[in-house]
Design a protein around this motif. Structure first.
Motif, PDB file in Angstrom:
ATOM      1  N   TYR A 108       0.866  -1.175   0.000  1.00 27.11           N
ATOM      2  CA  TYR A 108       0.000   0.000   0.000  1.00 27.11           C
ATOM      3  C   TYR A 108       0.907   1.230   0.000  1.00 27.11           C
ATOM      4  O   TYR A 108       1.895   1.276   0.742  1.00 27.11           O
ATOM      5  CB  TYR A 108      -0.907   0.011   1.233  1.00 27.11           C
ATOM      6  N   ILE A 109       0.563   2.230  -0.813  1.00 28.37           N
ATOM      7  CA  ILE A 109       1.462   3.355  -1.051  1.00 28.37           C
ATOM      8  C   ILE A 109       0.681   4.658  -0.959  1.00 28.37           C
ATOM      9  O   ILE A 109      -0.456   4.757  -1.439  1.00 28.37           O
ATOM     10  CB  ILE A 109       2.104   3.257  -2.452  1.00 28.37           C
ATOM     11  N   SER A 110       1.294   5.667  -0.366  1.00 27.39           N
ATOM     12  CA  SER A 110       0.712   7.008  -0.376  1.00 27.39           C
ATOM     13  C   SER A 110       1.835   8.026  -0.433  1.00 27.39           C
ATOM     14  O   SER A 110       2.984   7.745  -0.058  1.00 27.39           O
ATOM     15  CB  SER A 110      -0.150   7.247   0.863  1.00 27.39           C
ATOM     16  N   ALA A 111       1.496   9.216  -0.903  1.00 27.81           N
ATOM     17  CA  ALA A 111       2.478  10.295  -0.973  1.00 27.81           C
ATOM     18  C   ALA A 111       1.768  11.621  -0.766  1.00 27.81           C
ATOM     19  O   ALA A 111       0.593  11.775  -1.100  1.00 27.81           O
ATOM     20  CB  ALA A 111       3.201  10.296  -2.317  1.00 27.81           C
ATOM     21  N   ALA A 112       2.506  12.571  -0.204  1.00 32.73           N
ATOM     22  CA  ALA A 112       1.995  13.925  -0.041  1.00 32.73           C
ATOM     23  C   ALA A 112       3.148  14.892  -0.244  1.00 32.73           C
ATOM     24  O   ALA A 112       4.247  14.669   0.261  1.00 32.73           O
ATOM     25  CB  ALA A 112       1.372  14.115   1.343  1.00 32.73           C
ATOM     26  N   GLY A 113       2.887  15.948  -1.018  1.00 33.27           N
ATOM     27  CA  GLY A 113       3.917  16.945  -1.230  1.00 33.27           C
ATOM     28  C   GLY A 113       4.093  17.322  -2.682  1.00 33.27           C
ATOM     29  O   GLY A 113       3.155  17.240  -3.490  1.00 33.27           O
ATOM     30  N   ASP A 114       5.311  17.697  -3.008  1.00 28.00           N
ATOM     31  CA  ASP A 114       5.636  18.273  -4.309  1.00 28.00           C
ATOM     32  C   ASP A 114       5.938  17.167  -5.325  1.00 28.00           C
ATOM     33  O   ASP A 114       7.086  16.950  -5.719  1.00 28.00           O
ATOM     34  CB  ASP A 114       6.836  19.207  -4.153  1.00 28.00           C
ATOM     35  N   ILE A 115       4.890  16.471  -5.739  1.00 26.91           N
ATOM     36  CA  ILE A 115       5.026  15.429  -6.756  1.00 26.91           C
ATOM     37  C   ILE A 115       3.691  15.289  -7.469  1.00 26.91           C
ATOM     38  O   ILE A 115       2.630  15.321  -6.831  1.00 26.91           O
ATOM     39  CB  ILE A 115       5.464  14.088  -6.113  1.00 26.91           C
ATOM     40  N   SER A 116       3.735  15.158  -8.778  1.00 26.94           N
ATOM     41  CA  SER A 116       2.503  15.036  -9.557  1.00 26.94           C
ATOM     42  C   SER A 116       2.089  13.573  -9.656  1.00 26.94           C
ATOM     43  O   SER A 116       2.863  12.660  -9.330  1.00 26.94           O
ATOM     44  CB  SER A 116       2.710  15.595 -10.967  1.00 26.94           C
ATOM     45  N   ALA A 117       0.865  13.353 -10.130  1.00 23.19           N
ATOM     46  CA  ALA A 117       0.372  11.987 -10.294  1.00 23.19           C
ATOM     47  C   ALA A 117       1.244  11.218 -11.284  1.00 23.19           C
ATOM     48  O   ALA A 117       1.572  10.049 -11.050  1.00 23.19           O
ATOM     49  CB  ALA A 117      -1.081  12.015 -10.754  1.00 23.19           C
ATOM     50  N   ASP A 118       1.616  11.843 -12.387  1.00 24.93           N
ATOM     51  CA  ASP A 118       2.454  11.155 -13.382  1.00 24.93           C
ATOM     52  C   ASP A 118       3.823  10.815 -12.801  1.00 24.93           C
ATOM     53  O   ASP A 118       4.357   9.717 -13.035  1.00 24.93           O
ATOM     54  CB  ASP A 118       2.625  12.034 -14.627  1.00 24.93           C
ATOM     55  N   GLU A 119       4.388  11.754 -12.049  1.00 23.14           N
ATOM     56  CA  GLU A 119       5.698  11.498 -11.449  1.00 23.14           C
ATOM     57  C   GLU A 119       5.621  10.367 -10.422  1.00 23.14           C
ATOM     58  O   GLU A 119       6.512   9.517 -10.358  1.00 23.14           O
ATOM     59  CB  GLU A 119       6.219  12.779 -10.793  1.00 23.14           C
TER      60      GLU A 119
END
Length: 442
Positions: free
Chosen positions: A210-221
């Motif tokens: 399971y993965i999550s991210a928050a911050g300065d990154i776009s969906a494509d990146e």
């Protein structure tokens, strides 16, 4: 250069923590070309990313007779990877002003990463090596093994740890939950490098990530990052353990220990998160023991009688079992009274439920505190990955408070009668309690 990067990262973290808390966040579901899925909250105003990864299964996937293998393996992920030994890996991480942490729990292996946008590619490459190609060098294994064993020996003299061990054994028996996931000094001492490689293969696979991210990154990146980071993991890991049914009877189990203050854990079977009554149970527990000084247990055990500095209860929802549990500590000559009061309040809540005033105050507490949890990229990423593992929908941060507000007095009274079972409330007391007789056949 590394000093400047570290200073900048510290300033970024300080600034972001100071930003207003927000529960109404825009969560995107991101799918990678390789078939991985993540949840993302974009926050491009600050060049910093928090990434959270969880592998379901965790220490519950220890091989028979190898208790502590997953925990030891997880502790070694940052002790050298790929071409870098432990010292070189630490130096490379520091030079990038990145931060990686790895933890094992009953039901998950957790990986947290923090890095600056400008160092993203290098940080991800370093993190990838730690997940895909850990070295498990002999010197690192022996160093971390010694640290784990030292901690286990120290825990053998800790009343809370002793109580948890006895409580888990009583409730879960020979299920993995029934023994400490860090193992024992004997089991950890016997682990080999092959055991660590097996633990890695058992737990770190694509079918349970399971993965999550928050911050300065776009969906494509993020989509491309996921495949670079995790695409070379094995497709499947070891089978997950079976669910366990918790069966207890009312009474007291005493574990003698030379200490002036007894520690007691108490509880019985709980309620699953996907149960329609879960939110009613959650609100009920705030009134019973989860609402700090406003809770009944604190009022009756501490405020009125001065039997403890603190007492609490909570809903413990594991992947394969559910509990409602609590803890109290009191002087040996007063713990019996504390146990009696808790038993009485447990029965009173089961019989009477809560008052309208208690319900209103619990709702205010829960709905007001919730947005404060979203106070930075790291906490947001952690919440998102937890939501996925718990099976909550992607709009949960928006709908959660409405679910709390929808709980009625009748809902709480119904769930209290259903959930709270005085006839099953088991206490495990560690100490030298006076006037507290062990139950027959403890």
């Amino acid at each position: 250069m590394s000093y400047i990067a570290r200073a900048f990262l510290g300033a970024v973290l300080t600034l972001f923590v100071a930003l207003p808390a927000r529960a109404e966040i825009d969560i995107q579901e991101v799918k990678s070309p390789g078939g991985l899925t993540a949840w993302l909250v974009e926050e491009p105003s600050i060049p910093f990313v928090a990434l959270e990864i969880r592998f379901r299964g965790g220490a519950s996937l220890d091989e028979p007779g190898k208790r502590g293998a997953v925990n030891l393996m997880t502790g070694l992920l940052e002790e050298g990877a790929g071409d870098l030994d432990a010292r070189s890996f630490a130096a490379a991480t520091e030079s990038l002003a990145a931060s990686f942490s790895y933890d094992a729990y009953d039901d998950a292996v957790s990986v947290s990463a923090r890095f600056l946008t400008e160092n993203r590619d290098e940080a991800v490459a370093l993190l990838r090596d730690s997940l895909i190609n850990p070295r498990f060098d002999e010197d690192a294994v022996e160093r971390v093994r010694a640290q784990v064993i030292s901690g286990l020996r120290s825990d053998a003299n800790d009343p809370d740890t002793i109580a948890s061990k006895a409580f888990d054994e009583l409730l879960f028996g020979d299920h993995p939950y029934g023994s400490a996931f860090r193992g024992t000094p004997e089991t950890v001492a016997a682990l080999t490098r092959d055991d660590l490689l097996q633990a890695h293969a058992n737990t770190m696979a694509r079918d349970r990530v399971y993965i999550s991210a928050a911050g300065d990154i776009s969906a494509d990146e993020l989509a491309q990052l996921m495949d670079r980071l995790l695409g070379d993991l094995p497709e499947t890991g070891a089978p997950l353990p079976e669910d366990v049914t918790v069966e207890t009877t009312a009474g007291v189990t005493v574990v003698p220990f030379d200490t002036p203050q007894s520690v007691a854990l108490f509880g019985h079977e709980g309620i699953a998160m996907d149960d329609p009554d879960f939110f009613a149970a959650y609100v009920m527990n705030v009134v019973l023991g989860g609402g700090g000084f406003e809770a009944r247990l604190m009022e009756e055990v501490r405020e009125k009688r001065g039997l403890t500095y603190g007492v609490y209860s909570y809903l413990a929802t594991k992947d394969h079992a559910e509990l409602i549990v609590g803890r109290v500590a009191s002087a040996n000559n007063r713990i019996a009274e504390a146990v009696e009061v808790i038993q009485s309040e447990w029965a009173r809540m089961a019989e009477e439920g809560v008052t309208q005033d208690e319900l209103d105050r619990a709702k205010t507490y829960l709905t007001g505190a919730y947005p404060l949890r979203f106070d930075g990229n790291g906490p947001i990423a952690g919440i998102l990955v937890g939501m996925q593992m718990d099976g909550f929908p992607i709009d949960y941060p928006v709908t959660r408070n409405a679910k709390v507000e929808a709980v009625t007095l009748d809902d709480v009274r119904r769930v209290a009668k259903r959930l709270l079972k005085p006839e099953a409330l088991r206490f495990v007391v560690v100490g030298q309690p006076e006037g507290l007789e062990p139950s027959p056949g403890q």
